[in-house]
Design an enzyme around this catalytic site. Structure first.
Site, mmCIF file in Angstrom:
data_model
loop_
_atom_site.group_PDB
_atom_site.id
_atom_site.type_symbol
_atom_site.label_atom_id
_atom_site.label_comp_id
_atom_site.label_asym_id
_atom_site.label_seq_id
_atom_site.Cartn_x
_atom_site.Cartn_y
_atom_site.Cartn_z
ATOM 1 N N ASP A 14 2.720 4.706 12.344
ATOM 2 C CA ASP A 14 2.210 5.281 10.748
ATOM 3 C C ASP A 14 1.722 5.632 10.841
ATOM 4 O O ASP A 14 1.739 7.074 10.073
ATOM 5 C CB ASP A 14 0.890 4.707 10.432
ATOM 6 C CG ASP A 14 1.590 2.819 10.000
ATOM 7 O OD1 ASP A 14 3.129 2.161 10.197
ATOM 8 O OD2 ASP A 14 1.289 2.111 10.233
ATOM 9 N N LEU A 57 -12.003 6.526 20.044
ATOM 10 C CA LEU A 57 -12.366 5.734 18.970
ATOM 11 C C LEU A 57 -13.529 5.620 19.819
ATOM 12 O O LEU A 57 -14.779 5.063 18.449
ATOM 13 C CB LEU A 57 -11.717 4.349 18.384
ATOM 14 C CG LEU A 57 -11.137 5.063 16.955
ATOM 15 C CD1 LEU A 57 -10.025 6.223 17.132
ATOM 16 C CD2 LEU A 57 -10.123 3.669 16.398
ATOM 17 N N SER A 123 -4.939 -5.471 8.691
ATOM 18 C CA SER A 123 -3.612 -6.351 8.771
ATOM 19 C C SER A 123 -3.983 -7.652 8.022
ATOM 20 O O SER A 123 -4.540 -7.841 7.720
ATOM 21 C CB SER A 123 -3.781 -6.182 10.415
ATOM 22 O OG SER A 123 -2.629 -7.311 10.648
ATOM 23 N N GLU A 125 -3.207 -9.744 9.842
ATOM 24 C CA GLU A 125 -3.635 -11.004 10.022
ATOM 25 C C GLU A 125 -5.107 -11.481 10.038
ATOM 26 O O GLU A 125 -5.059 -11.820 10.409
ATOM 27 C CB GLU A 125 -3.563 -10.024 12.206
ATOM 28 C CG GLU A 125 -1.944 -10.368 12.308
ATOM 29 C CD GLU A 125 -1.635 -11.389 12.823
ATOM 30 O OE1 GLU A 125 -1.908 -12.418 12.877
ATOM 31 O OE2 GLU A 125 -0.258 -11.545 13.168
ATOM 32 N N TYR A 147 -7.059 -9.817 17.706
ATOM 33 C CA TYR A 147 -7.018 -8.553 16.786
ATOM 34 C C TYR A 147 -7.147 -8.946 15.820
ATOM 35 O O TYR A 147 -7.425 -7.845 14.807
ATOM 36 C CB TYR A 147 -4.923 -8.119 16.948
ATOM 37 C CG TYR A 147 -5.184 -6.771 16.188
ATOM 38 C CD1 TYR A 147 -5.803 -5.392 15.698
ATOM 39 C CD2 TYR A 147 -4.273 -7.717 15.076
ATOM 40 C CE1 TYR A 147 -5.191 -5.293 15.274
ATOM 41 C CE2 TYR A 147 -3.919 -6.884 14.193
ATOM 42 C CZ TYR A 147 -4.099 -5.774 14.433
ATOM 43 O OH TYR A 147 -3.456 -4.109 13.174
ATOM 44 N N LYS A 151 -9.468 -6.718 12.970
ATOM 45 C CA LYS A 151 -9.748 -6.062 11.557
ATOM 46 C C LYS A 151 -10.347 -6.318 11.053
ATOM 47 O O LYS A 151 -10.488 -5.645 9.554
ATOM 48 C CB LYS A 151 -8.154 -6.101 11.028
ATOM 49 C CG LYS A 151 -7.325 -5.755 12.265
ATOM 50 C CD LYS A 151 -7.389 -4.298 11.994
ATOM 51 C CE LYS A 151 -6.204 -2.881 12.541
ATOM 52 N NZ LYS A 151 -6.284 -1.568 12.397
ATOM 53 N N GLY A 183 6.444 0.385 18.427
ATOM 54 C CA GLY A 183 6.836 0.778 19.886
ATOM 55 C C GLY A 183 7.016 -0.546 20.010
ATOM 56 O O GLY A 183 7.268 -1.968 19.364
ATOM 57 N N ARG A 215 7.224 -14.069 8.670
ATOM 58 C CA ARG A 215 6.194 -12.770 8.378
ATOM 59 C C ARG A 215 6.587 -12.148 7.112
ATOM 60 O O ARG A 215 7.921 -12.079 7.088
ATOM 61 C CB ARG A 215 6.900 -12.132 10.094
ATOM 62 C CG ARG A 215 5.729 -11.882 11.253
ATOM 63 C CD ARG A 215 4.675 -12.216 10.891
ATOM 64 N NE ARG A 215 3.470 -12.690 12.140
ATOM 65 C CZ ARG A 215 2.948 -13.653 12.618
ATOM 66 N NH1 ARG A 215 3.753 -15.318 11.446
ATOM 67 N NH2 ARG A 215 2.274 -14.717 13.110
ATOM 68 N N ALA A 278 -2.976 -19.231 19.535
ATOM 69 C CA ALA A 278 -2.862 -19.835 18.414
ATOM 70 C C ALA A 278 -2.623 -19.662 17.705
ATOM 71 O O ALA A 278 -2.419 -17.902 16.811
ATOM 72 C CB ALA A 278 -4.539 -19.834 18.341
ATOM 73 N N GLU A 279 -0.465 -20.019 17.559
ATOM 74 C CA GLU A 279 0.284 -19.178 16.352
ATOM 75 C C GLU A 279 -0.274 -18.644 14.673
ATOM 76 O O GLU A 279 -0.961 -19.920 14.045
ATOM 77 C CB GLU A 279 1.179 -19.563 16.973
ATOM 78 C CG GLU A 279 2.383 -19.254 15.848
ATOM 79 C CD GLU A 279 2.819 -18.304 16.531
ATOM 80 O OE1 GLU A 279 2.490 -16.859 15.973
ATOM 81 O OE2 GLU A 279 3.482 -18.030 17.730
#
Length: 324
Positions: A14, A57, A123, A125, A147, A151, A183, A215, A278-279
């Site tokens: 990005d 960061l 995100s 997510e 993650y 976020k 990536g 997605r 955990a999907e």
């Protein structure tokens, strides 16, 4: 007089596309990198057109120094530990970088350049297995991995700084967005590079996890346009950025292998080790607010995106520049 922007995570997918966009609009662009040498290596010729500042960061002093020296009009916080699988093995580091790192950026701006506008890359997510479909700005957060949880914290702290200090802080809740610059560890690039390597005779199979996760995939170049538009509004606000279409990993694989002239069923092996604890099964964004208020919509379709990535990886593998 042209505007000045500071981008954290400028060496990522990005960051690269955003830097190109801002340069085309006449901005002076500064990018935060952990080391100058690695920044130059990853950015290539683009590094000659932007100013690279060393910082991290996890280091508040370095962020303060960067913001104080640049005095940016706009700050885009794109840096994060953004690989979901790694967030399971490194949850503390993910929290420090992705969650607290965002707060450190906000604090650097608050203390050193309070009039700067701030974009925080959130995100999809954060929604996890959301109770409603599609997900909009009003959908409750229900993250299902470290993650997404990090976020969600960064999102709330961005809102907190806006409401508590009157700062121009905005969140962009970005659904999955990909490109040839993604990536190699991310599943989409793993698929397109894998298809290219098999087509070129370098590999015989590709091992993947859950093929039935859905997605909302878009092109990163479209999404950075939304980031810029968000900071051009009169009042700060938060926006979902998405295509409004959901596709399964299986669909992505099928299209990618077809583009490479292959039948994926002959080469793809489902490996349980790539399944997550955990999907998140289904993410689909509602970007109607961004369409109405920003005038934003994606230019590239799902099929355009997959073909673009496969063709780029086929060229790179044939040239010997990746995948060895």
């Amino acid at each position: 007089m042209g505007r000045t922007a500071l981008i954290t995570g400028v060496t990522g997918q990005d960051g690269f596309y955003l830097a190109e966009l801002l340069l085309a609009k006449g901005y002076t662009v500064h990018g935060l990198v952990r080391s100058h040498a690695s920044g130059v290596a990853r950015l290539g010729e683009l590094s000659e057109r932007i100013s690279l500042l060393e910082g991290d960061l996890t280091d508040q002093a370095s962020l303060d120094t960067a913001v104080k020296s640049v005095q940016p009009d706009e700050v885009y916080n794109l840096a994060a530990q953004s690989f979901v699988a790694m967030s399971w093995t490194q949850p503390v580091a993910t929290g420090d970088i992705t969650a607290l790192g965002a707060v450190r950026v906000l604090e650097a701006v608050r203390r050193c350049c309070p009039d700067a506008k701030v974009f925080q890359a959130s995100s999809a997510e954060v929604f996890g297995n959301a109770p409603e479909m599609p997900q909009s700005e009003k959908t409750p957060f229900c993250p299902r991995n470290p993650y997404g949880t990090a976020k969600a914290y960064a999102y709330r702290m961005t809102v907190n700084h806006r409401e508590s200090y009157g700062m121009f802080c905005c969140n962009g809740i970005l659904f999955n967005h990909e490109s040839p610059r993604r990536g190699i560890e991310f599943v989409t690039r793993k698929i397109t590079n894998g298809a290219a390597r098999i087509a070129c005779g370098l590999d015989k199979e590709l091992r993947l996890g859950n093929l039935d996760a859905y997605r909302d995939w878009g092109f990163a170049g479209d999404y950075v346009k939304a980031m810029w538009l968000i900071l051009q509004q009169e009042t700060p606000d938060d926006y979902v950025i998405a295509t409004g279409e959901a596709h399964s990993v299986r669909e992505f694989v099928d299209l990618a292998f077809s583009e490479a002239g292959l039948n994926y069923e002959d080469y793809v092996v489902v490996d349980p080790k790539f399944f997550r604890p955990a999907e998140v099964n289904f993410l689909l964004g509602d970007a109607s607010k961004a369409q109405e208020k920003l005038g934003w919509k994606p230019d590239f379709t799902f099929a355009d995106l997959v073909r673009m990535m496969v063709r780029a990886d086929l060229e790179s593998v044939r040239n010997g520049t990746i995948g060895d």
